[in-house]
Motif scaffolding. Structure first.
Motif, PDB file in Angstrom:
ATOM      1  N   TYR A  12       0.730  -1.091   0.134  1.00  0.00           N
ATOM      2  CA  TYR A  12       0.054  -0.056   0.084  1.00  0.00           C
ATOM      3  C   TYR A  12       0.866   1.304   0.072  1.00  0.00           C
ATOM      4  N   LYS A  17       1.144   3.885  -2.947  1.00  0.00           N
ATOM      5  CA  LYS A  17       0.836   5.422  -2.746  1.00  0.00           C
ATOM      6  C   LYS A  17       1.785   6.435  -3.026  1.00  0.00           C
ATOM      7  N   SER A  70       1.918   9.155  -5.723  1.00  0.00           N
ATOM      8  CA  SER A  70       2.117  10.478  -5.507  1.00  0.00           C
ATOM      9  C   SER A  70       3.149  11.175  -6.258  1.00  0.00           C
ATOM     10  N   LEU A  79      -5.152   1.009  -6.048  1.00  0.00           N
ATOM     11  CA  LEU A  79      -5.252   1.556  -4.817  1.00  0.00           C
ATOM     12  C   LEU A  79      -6.648   1.554  -4.746  1.00  0.00           C
ATOM     13  N   TYR A  80      -7.521   2.214  -5.453  1.00  0.00           N
ATOM     14  CA  TYR A  80      -8.941   2.361  -5.193  1.00  0.00           C
ATOM     15  C   TYR A  80      -9.658   1.034  -4.943  1.00  0.00           C
ATOM     16  N   SER A  99      -6.328   1.170  -0.816  1.00  0.00           N
ATOM     17  CA  SER A  99      -6.586   2.511  -0.008  1.00  0.00           C
ATOM     18  C   SER A  99      -7.664   2.154   1.158  1.00  0.00           C
ATOM     19  N   LEU A 106      -8.906   4.719   2.231  1.00  0.00           N
ATOM     20  CA  LEU A 106      -9.597   6.092   2.176  1.00  0.00           C
ATOM     21  C   LEU A 106     -10.808   5.816   1.275  1.00  0.00           C
ATOM     22  N   THR A 134     -13.033  10.593   2.563  1.00  0.00           N
ATOM     23  CA  THR A 134     -13.481   9.400   1.856  1.00  0.00           C
ATOM     24  C   THR A 134     -14.424   9.841   0.721  1.00  0.00           C
ATOM     25  N   TYR A 176     -11.877  10.649  -2.250  1.00  0.00           N
ATOM     26  CA  TYR A 176     -11.188   9.493  -2.919  1.00  0.00           C
ATOM     27  C   TYR A 176     -12.159   8.540  -3.551  1.00  0.00           C
TER      28      TYR A 176
END
Ligand code: HEM
Length: 149
Positions: free
Chosen positions: A5, A9, A13, A64-65, A69, A71, A84, A87
């Motif tokens: 993760y 991330k 980024s 990630l989605y 993640s 979030l 939340t 994202y």
């Protein structure tokens, strides 16, 4: 899973800066040539690298989605929390729209290879895509818990 993760991330980024630099270079180059009488090549390297960079972001973003993640949530109450909600809905919709604009611009211009028009097509589609992407980035000043890198 925690390390995977964090790695995804941070890659996602940091890659934002590669995306932004490539899109800006492509736009400046394309708009600068739009009236210059130069033909648009079948493969414009800068536009291609810009396209690849947003597609890599799309793949990392999807991982990630859907997998990593904390979030992103599909539970009740997701809309009442600004982080939340951002994202799960806003970041996804904005970024997918931006990536579609860039992809359409690249393919449309490819069909205009050999004539001058492709530069303007790439310049305009990439510019609108860039604006949408800039507006959808969780910049630190938006208080969404994300950093600069
Ligand atoms: C050009 C396209 C994109 C850019 C520039 C971008 C940029 C970013 C940035 C800067 C962050 C904050 C990372 C941090 O915490 O420091 C982020 C987070 C995130 N992005 Fe994207 N993104 C893009 C596309 C996407 C797409 C298409 C998706 C979904 C399919 C996505 C899903 C996510 C998720 C789920 C997070 C939250 C990660 C977390 O902190 O748990 N992104 N994105």
């Amino acid at each position: 899973m925690e390390y995977v993760y964090l790695a995804a991330k941070h890659a996602h980024s940091g890659l934002r800066w590669v995306v932004l630099v490539l899109l800006i270079l492509t736009i400046v180059n394309a708009l600068g040539k739009r009236n210059g009488g130069t033909v648009y090549p079948a493969k414009n390297k800068l536009a291609l690298f810009g396209l690849i960079s947003v597609h890599v972001q799309l793949l990392l973003g999807l991982a990630l989605y859907f997998l990593l993640s904390p979030l992103v949530s599909f539970e009740e109450g997701v809309m009442s929390n600004s982080v939340t909600r951002f994202y799960t809905v806003e970041h996804l919709v904005g970024m997918v729209l931006g990536i579609i604009l860039i992809t359409v611009g690249y393919s449309k211009a490819k069909r205009q290879a050999g004539i001058n028009k492709g530069w303007k097509t790439v310049g305009i589609f990439y510019l609108i895509g860039l604006v949408v992407i800039l507006a959808s980035i969780p910049w630190p000043f938006r208080d969404l818990g994300a950093g600069w890198f």
